[in-house]
Structures are given as C-alpha cells and as structure tokens.
Scaffold this motif. Structure first.
Motif, PDB file in Angstrom:
ATOM      1  N   ILE A   5       0.861  -1.187   0.000  1.00 25.87           N
ATOM      2  CA  ILE A   5       0.000   0.000   0.000  1.00 25.87           C
ATOM      3  C   ILE A   5       0.892   1.230   0.000  1.00 25.87           C
ATOM      4  CG2 ILE A   5      -1.702   1.334   1.287  1.00 25.87           C
ATOM      5  CD1 ILE A   5      -2.856  -1.303   2.289  1.00 25.87           C
ATOM      6  N   GLU A   8      -3.203   5.533   1.463  1.00 25.30           N
ATOM      7  CA  GLU A   8      -4.592   5.262   1.798  1.00 25.30           C
ATOM      8  C   GLU A   8      -5.308   6.596   1.975  1.00 25.30           C
ATOM      9  OE1 GLU A   8      -7.325   2.206   4.221  1.00 25.30           O
ATOM     10  OE2 GLU A   8      -5.155   2.029   4.305  1.00 25.30           O
ATOM     11  N   SER A  56     -13.271   3.295   1.677  1.00 27.95           N
ATOM     12  CA  SER A  56     -11.813   3.330   1.683  1.00 27.95           C
ATOM     13  C   SER A  56     -11.324   3.370   0.240  1.00 27.95           C
ATOM     14  CB  SER A  56     -11.220   2.123   2.416  1.00 27.95           C
ATOM     15  OG  SER A  56     -11.462   0.939   1.683  1.00 27.95           O
ATOM     16  N   ARG A  58      -7.471   2.774  -1.540  1.00 22.30           N
ATOM     17  CA  ARG A  58      -6.054   2.469  -1.333  1.00 22.30           C
ATOM     18  C   ARG A  58      -5.344   2.379  -2.675  1.00 22.30           C
ATOM     19  NH1 ARG A  58      -8.855  -1.019   1.656  1.00 22.30           N
ATOM     20  NH2 ARG A  58      -8.332  -2.840   0.393  1.00 22.30           N
TER      21      ARG A  58
END
Length: 179
Positions: A5, A8, A56, A58
C-alpha cells in the motif's frame, strides 16, 4: 508478489453534510418530499456516517482499490495500467464545502460515465497525482539494468557479455602486472 500500500485516502469530515444537503435539496423540490425532510435528516445523518466509515480508497503498487457500502459492500479493484482518465470535478456546493469528486475511467469500460466515483477525498488533487505517477512508473519501459524486466534470452545475453568483459579486464590486468 504482495501489493504494498503506497497511500490510503482519507475522507473530508463535512462529506456527510454535503450529502445531507444535496438530498434535502432534492426533497424540497416536490410537495411529497417536503414532509420527508423530517425523516431525512436523522436517518440520513446515520446513513451517511455509516457509509463514510465503510469507505476506503487504497493505492498499491499495481492497483487502485475502492471499497464502500452499507448493506451491500462493493470493492472495485482497478489495475493502474488500465486507467485512461482521472477527472477532478467540483460543483458549486462542493466548492463552498471544499470538496472534490474524483472519477476514474478505464480501458475496456462498458457504458457511459466513470467506473469509480469518489467524493470527498482529502486533498483529492494529491491523490490523483499519486495514482497517475504510480501508473506512469508501471507503464514506462524499464531500464536494461533491471534484470527482472528482461526476458530470459536477453538476460542470458547480458550475462555472456559481462563474462566476456570480465575476461578482457583480467587479461588487461595480467598484462599490466606481468609487463
């Protein structure tokens, strides 16, 4: 290989109020909708908070992952090399509230409109720039010094050339030491 990741996204605190006010504007346009406003604010406030807490976005090495939903959870995963356009949209109410809408369109996408639409990402221009920069890193031709990017026969050819070069260096060094 597991995706790392990179970033985010977070969502603006006033996103729920934006949705509540937008819904109230639609309700107030009809006679039937005006009494529904009394129900809209308490139920809408609960619903928007819940929806935002389930959202969310990401950015990983290779893809963009967007999750959202209350009753039905949806996860969209878009490979970065398939992204063709990312637009930033800001209507008048959004401008007043400091919000942006980020839309993602992809190659091979069916139907009109964006595949993914994200409203209220904190610093949406930065998020857009990060996604496009990572996409660019993936689509640029890799350097010949990166062995993992070469096919097996090209890698073998490089090893043969390096071995020949080392033999020439050894011969030159032995001439210098002996002569």
């Amino acid at each position: 290989m597991e995706d790392k990741i990179i970033y985010e996204a977070e969502f603006e605190a006033n996103l729920g109020w934006y949705w509540l006010l937008s819904g109230a504007a639609y309700f107030s346009l009809s006679i039937i909708g005006i009494p529904l406003l009394l129900l809209w604010f308490p139920i809408g406030l609960w619903g928007t908070r819940r929806y935002i807490s389930n959202m969310s976005a990401r950015l990983t090495n290779n893809k963009l992952i967007v999750c959202r939903g209350i009753l039905t959870r949806t996860e969209n995963t878009v490979p970065l090399d398939k992204i063709t356009d990312m637009a930033l949209i800001q209507g008048p109410i959004m401008r007043l509230m400091g919000l942006h809408k980020l839309t993602v369109e992809t190659a091979g996408q069916s139907g009109a409109g964006a595949l993914i639409s994200l409203v209220g990402v904190v610093d949406a221009p930065k998020f857009r720039t990060l996604v496009l920069a990572q996409k660019e890193c993936l689509t640029q031709p890799s350097s010949p010094m990166n062995p993992s990017a070469l096919p097996d026969n090209a890698l073998l050819q490089n090893v043969v050339e390096m071995a020949a070069s080392l033999k020439r260096i050894e011969a030159l060094l032995s001439q210098k030491l002996n002569g």
